[in-house]
Write a protein that holds these residues in place. Structure first.
Motif, PDB file in Angstrom:
ATOM      1  N   MET A   1       2.699  14.306 109.685  1.00 58.85           N
ATOM      2  CA  MET A   1       2.006  13.036 109.414  1.00 58.85           C
ATOM      3  C   MET A   1       2.885  12.162 108.524  1.00 58.85           C
ATOM      4  O   MET A   1       3.464  12.635 107.555  1.00 58.85           O
ATOM      5  N   SER A   2       3.001  10.881 108.860  1.00 61.05           N
ATOM      6  CA  SER A   2       3.793   9.947 108.067  1.00 61.05           C
ATOM      7  C   SER A   2       3.114   9.679 106.729  1.00 61.05           C
ATOM      8  O   SER A   2       1.885   9.751 106.602  1.00 61.05           O
ATOM      9  N   ALA A   3       3.936   9.337 105.755  1.00 60.96           N
ATOM     10  CA  ALA A   3       3.399   8.999 104.424  1.00 60.96           C
ATOM     11  C   ALA A   3       2.513   7.761 104.484  1.00 60.96           C
ATOM     12  O   ALA A   3       1.721   7.517 103.564  1.00 60.96           O
ATOM     13  N   PHE A   4       2.633   6.984 105.559  1.00 63.36           N
ATOM     14  CA  PHE A   4       1.887   5.719 105.636  1.00 63.36           C
ATOM     15  C   PHE A   4       0.663   5.794 106.554  1.00 63.36           C
ATOM     16  O   PHE A   4      -0.071   4.816 106.682  1.00 63.36           O
ATOM     17  N   ASP A   5       0.455   6.936 107.209  1.00 64.38           N
ATOM     18  CA  ASP A   5      -0.616   7.013 108.200  1.00 64.38           C
ATOM     19  C   ASP A   5      -2.001   6.772 107.608  1.00 64.38           C
ATOM     20  O   ASP A   5      -2.904   6.312 108.317  1.00 64.38           O
ATOM     21  N   THR A   6      -2.184   7.107 106.333  1.00 62.54           N
ATOM     22  CA  THR A   6      -3.514   6.953 105.728  1.00 62.54           C
ATOM     23  C   THR A   6      -3.607   5.751 104.787  1.00 62.54           C
ATOM     24  O   THR A   6      -4.651   5.547 104.167  1.00 62.54           O
ATOM     25  N   LEU A   7      -2.528   4.963 104.682  1.00 57.03           N
ATOM     26  CA  LEU A   7      -2.552   3.865 103.713  1.00 57.03           C
ATOM     27  C   LEU A   7      -3.657   2.862 104.019  1.00 57.03           C
ATOM     28  O   LEU A   7      -4.410   2.459 103.120  1.00 57.03           O
ATOM     29  N   ILE A   8      -3.784   2.443 105.265  1.00 53.21           N
ATOM     30  CA  ILE A   8      -4.797   1.431 105.595  1.00 53.21           C
ATOM     31  C   ILE A   8      -6.214   1.972 105.383  1.00 53.21           C
ATOM     32  O   ILE A   8      -7.009   1.343 104.663  1.00 53.21           O
ATOM     33  N   LYS A  39      -1.130   2.376  95.400  1.00 58.38           N
ATOM     34  CA  LYS A  39       0.044   1.795  94.758  1.00 58.38           C
ATOM     35  C   LYS A  39       1.335   2.523  95.144  1.00 58.38           C
ATOM     36  O   LYS A  39       2.322   1.880  95.542  1.00 58.38           O
ATOM     37  N   ARG A  40       1.355   3.836  95.038  1.00 53.95           N
ATOM     38  CA  ARG A  40       2.599   4.562  95.326  1.00 53.95           C
ATOM     39  C   ARG A  40       2.984   4.469  96.802  1.00 53.95           C
ATOM     40  O   ARG A  40       4.149   4.206  97.108  1.00 53.95           O
ATOM     41  N   PRO A  41       2.066   4.658  97.755  1.00 48.85           N
ATOM     42  CA  PRO A  41       2.454   4.470  99.154  1.00 48.85           C
ATOM     43  C   PRO A  41       2.892   3.034  99.451  1.00 48.85           C
ATOM     44  O   PRO A  41       3.806   2.815 100.254  1.00 48.85           O
ATOM     45  N   ALA A  42       2.255   2.052  98.814  1.00 46.26           N
ATOM     46  CA  ALA A  42       2.651   0.658  99.032  1.00 46.26           C
ATOM     47  C   ALA A  42       4.061   0.412  98.518  1.00 46.26           C
ATOM     48  O   ALA A  42       4.867  -0.277  99.171  1.00 46.26           O
ATOM     49  N   GLU A  43       4.387   0.957  97.359  1.00 43.09           N
ATOM     50  CA  GLU A  43       5.746   0.796  96.829  1.00 43.09           C
ATOM     51  C   GLU A  43       6.770   1.472  97.739  1.00 43.09           C
ATOM     52  O   GLU A  43       7.876   0.943  97.955  1.00 43.09           O
ATOM     53  N   LEU A  44       6.400   2.613  98.288  1.00 49.85           N
ATOM     54  CA  LEU A  44       7.292   3.308  99.218  1.00 49.85           C
ATOM     55  C   LEU A  44       7.490   2.485 100.490  1.00 49.85           C
ATOM     56  O   LEU A  44       8.601   2.398 101.025  1.00 49.85           O
ATOM     57  N   LEU A  45       6.413   1.871 100.973  1.00 51.21           N
ATOM     58  CA  LEU A  45       6.512   1.018 102.164  1.00 51.21           C
ATOM     59  C   LEU A  45       7.425  -0.174 101.890  1.00 51.21           C
ATOM     60  O   LEU A  45       8.261  -0.539 102.731  1.00 51.21           O
ATOM     61  N   LEU A  46       7.275  -0.789 100.725  1.00 48.58           N
ATOM     62  CA  LEU A  46       8.137  -1.914 100.361  1.00 48.58           C
ATOM     63  C   LEU A  46       9.605  -1.493 100.368  1.00 48.58           C
ATOM     64  O   LEU A  46      10.464  -2.187 100.949  1.00 48.58           O
ATOM     65  N   ASP A  47       9.894  -0.371  99.756  1.00 52.98           N
ATOM     66  CA  ASP A  47      11.278   0.096  99.691  1.00 52.98           C
ATOM     67  C   ASP A  47      11.812   0.485 101.070  1.00 52.98           C
ATOM     68  O   ASP A  47      12.969   0.261 101.399  1.00 52.98           O
ATOM     69  N   SER A  48      10.946   1.094 101.880  1.00 53.91           N
ATOM     70  CA  SER A  48      11.363   1.585 103.190  1.00 53.91           C
ATOM     71  C   SER A  48      11.693   0.480 104.157  1.00 53.91           C
ATOM     72  O   SER A  48      12.634   0.576 104.936  1.00 53.91           O
ATOM     73  N   THR A  63      11.200  -7.491  96.644  1.00 54.87           N
ATOM     74  CA  THR A  63       9.846  -7.088  97.019  1.00 54.87           C
ATOM     75  C   THR A  63       8.858  -7.384  95.895  1.00 54.87           C
ATOM     76  O   THR A  63       9.232  -7.504  94.725  1.00 54.87           O
ATOM     77  N   LYS A  64       7.597  -7.469  96.288  1.00 54.26           N
ATOM     78  CA  LYS A  64       6.534  -7.712  95.297  1.00 54.26           C
ATOM     79  C   LYS A  64       5.249  -7.035  95.753  1.00 54.26           C
ATOM     80  O   LYS A  64       4.792  -7.262  96.879  1.00 54.26           O
ATOM     81  N   LEU A  65       4.675  -6.219  94.888  1.00 48.02           N
ATOM     82  CA  LEU A  65       3.339  -5.681  95.084  1.00 48.02           C
ATOM     83  C   LEU A  65       2.423  -6.410  94.113  1.00 48.02           C
ATOM     84  O   LEU A  65       2.631  -6.364  92.902  1.00 48.02           O
ATOM     85  N   PHE A  66       1.418  -7.088  94.629  1.00 46.84           N
ATOM     86  CA  PHE A  66       0.526  -7.859  93.770  1.00 46.84           C
ATOM     87  C   PHE A  66      -0.330  -6.922  92.921  1.00 46.84           C
ATOM     88  O   PHE A  66      -0.841  -5.914  93.416  1.00 46.84           O
ATOM     89  N   MET A  87       1.071  -7.393  99.525  1.00 46.19           N
ATOM     90  CA  MET A  87       2.484  -7.205  99.164  1.00 46.19           C
ATOM     91  C   MET A  87       3.345  -8.185  99.938  1.00 46.19           C
ATOM     92  O   MET A  87       2.931  -8.732 100.963  1.00 46.19           O
ATOM     93  N   LEU A  88       4.562  -8.396  99.424  1.00 48.75           N
ATOM     94  CA  LEU A  88       5.506  -9.329 100.036  1.00 48.75           C
ATOM     95  C   LEU A  88       6.912  -8.768  99.980  1.00 48.75           C
ATOM     96  O   LEU A  88       7.312  -8.144  98.998  1.00 48.75           O
ATOM     97  N   TRP A  89       7.641  -9.027 101.056  1.00 45.52           N
ATOM     98  CA  TRP A  89       9.092  -8.912 101.046  1.00 45.52           C
ATOM     99  C   TRP A  89       9.628 -10.334 101.078  1.00 45.52           C
ATOM    100  O   TRP A  89       9.170 -11.153 101.887  1.00 45.52           O
TER     101      TRP A  89
END
Length: 217
Positions: A1-8, A39-48, A63-66, A87-89
């Motif tokens: 399972m991807s680290a992002f599969d459950t973010l939404i 927060k942590r998965p969102a930061e990982l998504l921004l970096d990825s 990048t920016k996480l609000f 979030m924004l890139w």
């Protein structure tokens, strides 16, 4: 399972519960949920995604996480926390105005967007020069194509075309704007969230490629 599969689903679950009890007591009791599931998965998504968005635009990325905390000095009467994850890139991140690539998870929808969230000073002057010049018609046509395909944009900031441009200028609708962003609601992907976002951004990029080059000249 991807680290992002459950973010939404995780973000929507947290945001719905926060919307129902938007208090400091609720947030403090569930802060670790926010940090670990949002927060942590969102930061990982921004970096990825940052290097992959750089490939699309050919520009630098920031990048920016609000923050979840609302600044109550400027939002009197509002609840203390935002019941959404935004979030924004920024890419290209240099030039007179950075171009933003938006991703937002809200209680009942998922939103993506791209564009210039606001022009100030020299960037606003340059925006008007570009849209009033020979490239303006092509840029406007690209934006209109996106709108016809279901994208949305915010209302123009001005009621009248600013001086020195005539009120009947062919790009009057764009000269009244102080920002140029396109947004759409996207289906929540069952898997490969980064791939789904990149596909959305690649579809939006043609509407902004000429504008981005012109803004940086």
């Amino acid at each position: 399972m991807s680290a992002f599969d459950t973010l939404i689903p995780d973000a929507q679950d947290f945001c719905r519960r926060l919307a129902a009890d938007n208090t400091a007591e609720f947030y403090k009791a569930h802060k670790e949920d926010y940090l670990s599931r949002l927060k942590r998965p969102a930061e990982l998504l921004l970096d990825s995604l940052a290097p992959r968005i750089a490939e699309v635009t050919g520009g630098t990325v920031t990048t920016k996480l609000f923050r979840i905390n609302r600044d109550l000095r400027f939002a009197k009467g509002q609840p203390p926390y935002k019941d959404y994850l935004h979030m924004l890139w920024y890419s290209p991140a240099d030039g007179p105005a950075p171009m933003g690539w938006f991703f937002g998870i809200e209680t009942d929808r998922v939103r993506v967007g791209a564009g210039y969230m606001g022009f100030d000073g020299p960037a606003l002057t340059r925006w008007r020069e570009v849209m009033a010049g020979p490239e303006g018609a092509g840029i406007a046509a690209g934006i209109e194509t996106q709108l016809a395909a279901g994208a949305e944009m915010r209302d123009a900031a001005l009621k009248r075309v600013p001086s020195p441009y005539p009120q009947d200028h062919p790009q009057a609708a764009f000269l009244k704007r102080k920002g140029m962003g396109l947004f759409r609601t996207m289906p929540a992907p069952a898997a490969d969230l980064p791939g789904a976002l990149l596909a959305e951004y690649a579809g939006l990029w043609p509407a902004f490629a000429t504008l981005t080059r012109a803004m940086s000249r």
